[in-house]
Design a protein around this motif. Structure first.
Motif, PDB file in Angstrom:
ATOM      1  N   GLN A 149      41.538  44.254  36.390  1.00  0.00           N
ATOM      2  CA  GLN A 149      42.544  45.165  35.873  1.00  0.00           C
ATOM      3  C   GLN A 149      43.033  44.716  34.504  1.00  0.00           C
ATOM      4  OE1 GLN A 149      45.454  44.798  39.017  1.00  0.00           O
ATOM      5  NE2 GLN A 149      44.576  46.512  40.138  1.00  0.00           N
ATOM      6  N   ILE A 150      43.361  45.709  33.685  1.00  0.00           N
ATOM      7  CA  ILE A 150      43.985  45.449  32.391  1.00  0.00           C
ATOM      8  C   ILE A 150      45.276  46.259  32.364  1.00  0.00           C
ATOM      9  CG2 ILE A 150      43.764  45.590  29.882  1.00  0.00           C
ATOM     10  CD1 ILE A 150      40.701  45.573  30.270  1.00  0.00           C
ATOM     11  N   THR A 151      46.394  45.584  32.081  1.00  0.00           N
ATOM     12  CA  THR A 151      47.682  46.261  31.979  1.00  0.00           C
ATOM     13  C   THR A 151      48.252  46.037  30.586  1.00  0.00           C
ATOM     14  OG1 THR A 151      48.767  44.318  32.945  1.00  0.00           O
ATOM     15  CG2 THR A 151      48.245  46.113  34.442  1.00  0.00           C
ATOM     16  N   ASN A 152      49.074  46.997  30.137  1.00  0.00           N
ATOM     17  CA  ASN A 152      49.684  46.865  28.813  1.00  0.00           C
ATOM     18  C   ASN A 152      50.967  46.054  28.898  1.00  0.00           C
ATOM     19  OD1 ASN A 152      51.680  48.626  29.745  1.00  0.00           O
ATOM     20  ND2 ASN A 152      50.861  50.404  28.659  1.00  0.00           N
ATOM     21  N   GLN A 153      51.675  45.945  27.790  1.00  0.00           N
ATOM     22  CA  GLN A 153      52.893  45.140  27.713  1.00  0.00           C
ATOM     23  C   GLN A 153      53.996  45.650  28.637  1.00  0.00           C
ATOM     24  OE1 GLN A 153      53.425  45.575  23.501  1.00  0.00           O
ATOM     25  NE2 GLN A 153      52.621  43.536  23.091  1.00  0.00           N
ATOM     26  N   ASN A 154      53.935  46.924  28.994  1.00  0.00           N
ATOM     27  CA  ASN A 154      54.935  47.514  29.884  1.00  0.00           C
ATOM     28  C   ASN A 154      54.543  47.396  31.357  1.00  0.00           C
ATOM     29  OD1 ASN A 154      56.445  48.366  27.638  1.00  0.00           O
ATOM     30  ND2 ASN A 154      55.181  50.202  27.462  1.00  0.00           N
ATOM     31  N   GLY A 155      53.416  46.738  31.624  1.00  0.00           N
ATOM     32  CA  GLY A 155      52.957  46.590  33.001  1.00  0.00           C
ATOM     33  C   GLY A 155      52.213  47.798  33.541  1.00  0.00           C
ATOM     34  N   GLU A 156      51.895  48.754  32.659  1.00  0.00           N
ATOM     35  CA  GLU A 156      51.172  49.960  33.081  1.00  0.00           C
ATOM     36  C   GLU A 156      49.678  49.681  33.104  1.00  0.00           C
ATOM     37  OE1 GLU A 156      52.570  52.253  29.824  1.00  0.00           O
ATOM     38  OE2 GLU A 156      54.203  53.160  30.986  1.00  0.00           O
ATOM     39  N   LEU A 157      49.020  50.111  34.160  1.00  0.00           N
ATOM     40  CA  LEU A 157      47.585  49.925  34.314  1.00  0.00           C
ATOM     41  C   LEU A 157      46.840  50.798  33.310  1.00  0.00           C
ATOM     42  CD1 LEU A 157      45.431  48.527  36.114  1.00  0.00           C
ATOM     43  CD2 LEU A 157      45.434  50.598  37.496  1.00  0.00           C
ATOM     44  N   VAL A 158      46.013  50.184  32.453  1.00  0.00           N
ATOM     45  CA  VAL A 158      45.245  50.939  31.470  1.00  0.00           C
ATOM     46  C   VAL A 158      43.755  50.939  31.802  1.00  0.00           C
ATOM     47  CG1 VAL A 158      46.908  50.652  29.599  1.00  0.00           C
ATOM     48  CG2 VAL A 158      45.101  48.962  29.884  1.00  0.00           C
ATOM     49  N   TYR A 159      43.318  50.027  32.653  1.00  0.00           N
ATOM     50  CA  TYR A 159      41.907  49.980  33.035  1.00  0.00           C
ATOM     51  C   TYR A 159      41.786  49.251  34.370  1.00  0.00           C
ATOM     52  CZ  TYR A 159      36.902  49.244  32.908  1.00  0.00           C
ATOM     53  OH  TYR A 159      35.578  49.253  33.223  1.00  0.00           O
ATOM     54  N   SER A 160      40.896  49.741  35.221  1.00  0.00           N
ATOM     55  CA  SER A 160      40.664  49.106  36.510  1.00  0.00           C
ATOM     56  C   SER A 160      39.219  49.361  36.921  1.00  0.00           C
ATOM     57  CB  SER A 160      41.618  49.705  37.549  1.00  0.00           C
ATOM     58  OG  SER A 160      41.409  49.103  38.805  1.00  0.00           O
ATOM     59  N   GLU A 161      38.591  48.304  37.411  1.00  0.00           N
ATOM     60  CA  GLU A 161      37.195  48.424  37.820  1.00  0.00           C
ATOM     61  C   GLU A 161      36.902  47.387  38.910  1.00  0.00           C
ATOM     62  OE1 GLU A 161      32.924  48.816  35.568  1.00  0.00           O
ATOM     63  OE2 GLU A 161      34.374  47.427  34.719  1.00  0.00           O
ATOM     64  N   LYS A 162      36.149  47.790  39.901  1.00  0.00           N
ATOM     65  CA  LYS A 162      35.787  46.883  40.997  1.00  0.00           C
ATOM     66  C   LYS A 162      34.452  46.212  40.668  1.00  0.00           C
ATOM     67  CE  LYS A 162      36.155  45.694  45.463  1.00  0.00           C
ATOM     68  NZ  LYS A 162      37.234  45.334  46.286  1.00  0.00           N
ATOM     69  N   GLY A 163      34.394  44.912  40.951  1.00  0.00           N
ATOM     70  CA  GLY A 163      33.170  44.166  40.703  1.00  0.00           C
ATOM     71  C   GLY A 163      32.846  43.257  41.870  1.00  0.00           C
ATOM     72  N   ASN A 164      31.904  42.360  41.646  1.00  0.00           N
ATOM     73  CA  ASN A 164      31.483  41.416  42.663  1.00  0.00           C
ATOM     74  C   ASN A 164      31.540  39.996  42.111  1.00  0.00           C
ATOM     75  OD1 ASN A 164      30.655  43.240  44.822  1.00  0.00           O
ATOM     76  ND2 ASN A 164      29.080  43.894  43.385  1.00  0.00           N
ATOM     77  N   TRP A 165      32.074  39.084  42.912  1.00  0.00           N
ATOM     78  CA  TRP A 165      32.055  37.675  42.556  1.00  0.00           C
ATOM     79  C   TRP A 165      30.700  37.106  42.895  1.00  0.00           C
ATOM     80  CZ3 TRP A 165      35.746  35.469  39.750  1.00  0.00           C
ATOM     81  CH2 TRP A 165      37.022  36.038  39.734  1.00  0.00           C
ATOM     82  N   LEU A 166      30.130  36.364  41.972  1.00  0.00           N
ATOM     83  CA  LEU A 166      28.829  35.730  42.209  1.00  0.00           C
ATOM     84  C   LEU A 166      29.027  34.309  42.667  1.00  0.00           C
ATOM     85  CD1 LEU A 166      26.847  36.962  39.091  1.00  0.00           C
ATOM     86  CD2 LEU A 166      27.027  38.030  41.333  1.00  0.00           C
TER      87      LEU A 166
END
Length: 115
Positions: free
Chosen positions: A98-115
């Protein structure tokens, strides 16, 4: 071959290990620079590569935990957090990036896998 004593102590006292989270757009390598027995670690490094653009980013961060301040609760590791100039990058144990901005709003989210 003689190994300097200082190098032996350095290798014993500063354990590190890396984990890799891969999503469709990103590859995130997280390296903990704390002892493996340390529950919390404020010395974590993120090497982030944008797979499509080839952009690279390196940030320092920390581990994230839940319920650590509640007496009698299980202190649980939930992921990592890294602060950039304008955003915060969060990598969770379930593979969520996840990437959030300075206000704590979610700007990007993506599910992945841990290797």
């Amino acid at each position: 071959m003689k190994v300097p004593l200082a190098l032996i102590f350095l290798s014993i006292s500063s354990a590190s290990y890396a984990e890799i989270l891969v999503t469709a757009k990103y590859e995130a390598t997280v390296t903990r620079l704390c002892e493996e027995t340390d529950v919390m670690c404020d010395n974590v490094v993120l090497n982030l590569i944008h797979n499509l653009k080839g952009e690279k980013l390196r940030l320092g961060g920390k581990t994230l935990h839940k319920n650590c301040l509640i007496p009698g609760s299980e202190c649980r590791f939930v992921g990592y957090e890294f602060e950039g100039k304008q955003v915060v990058y969060t990598l969770l144990t379930d593979g969520m990036f996840q990437i959030t901005n300075q206000n704590g709003e979610l700007v990007y989210s993506e599910k992945g896998n841990w290797l």
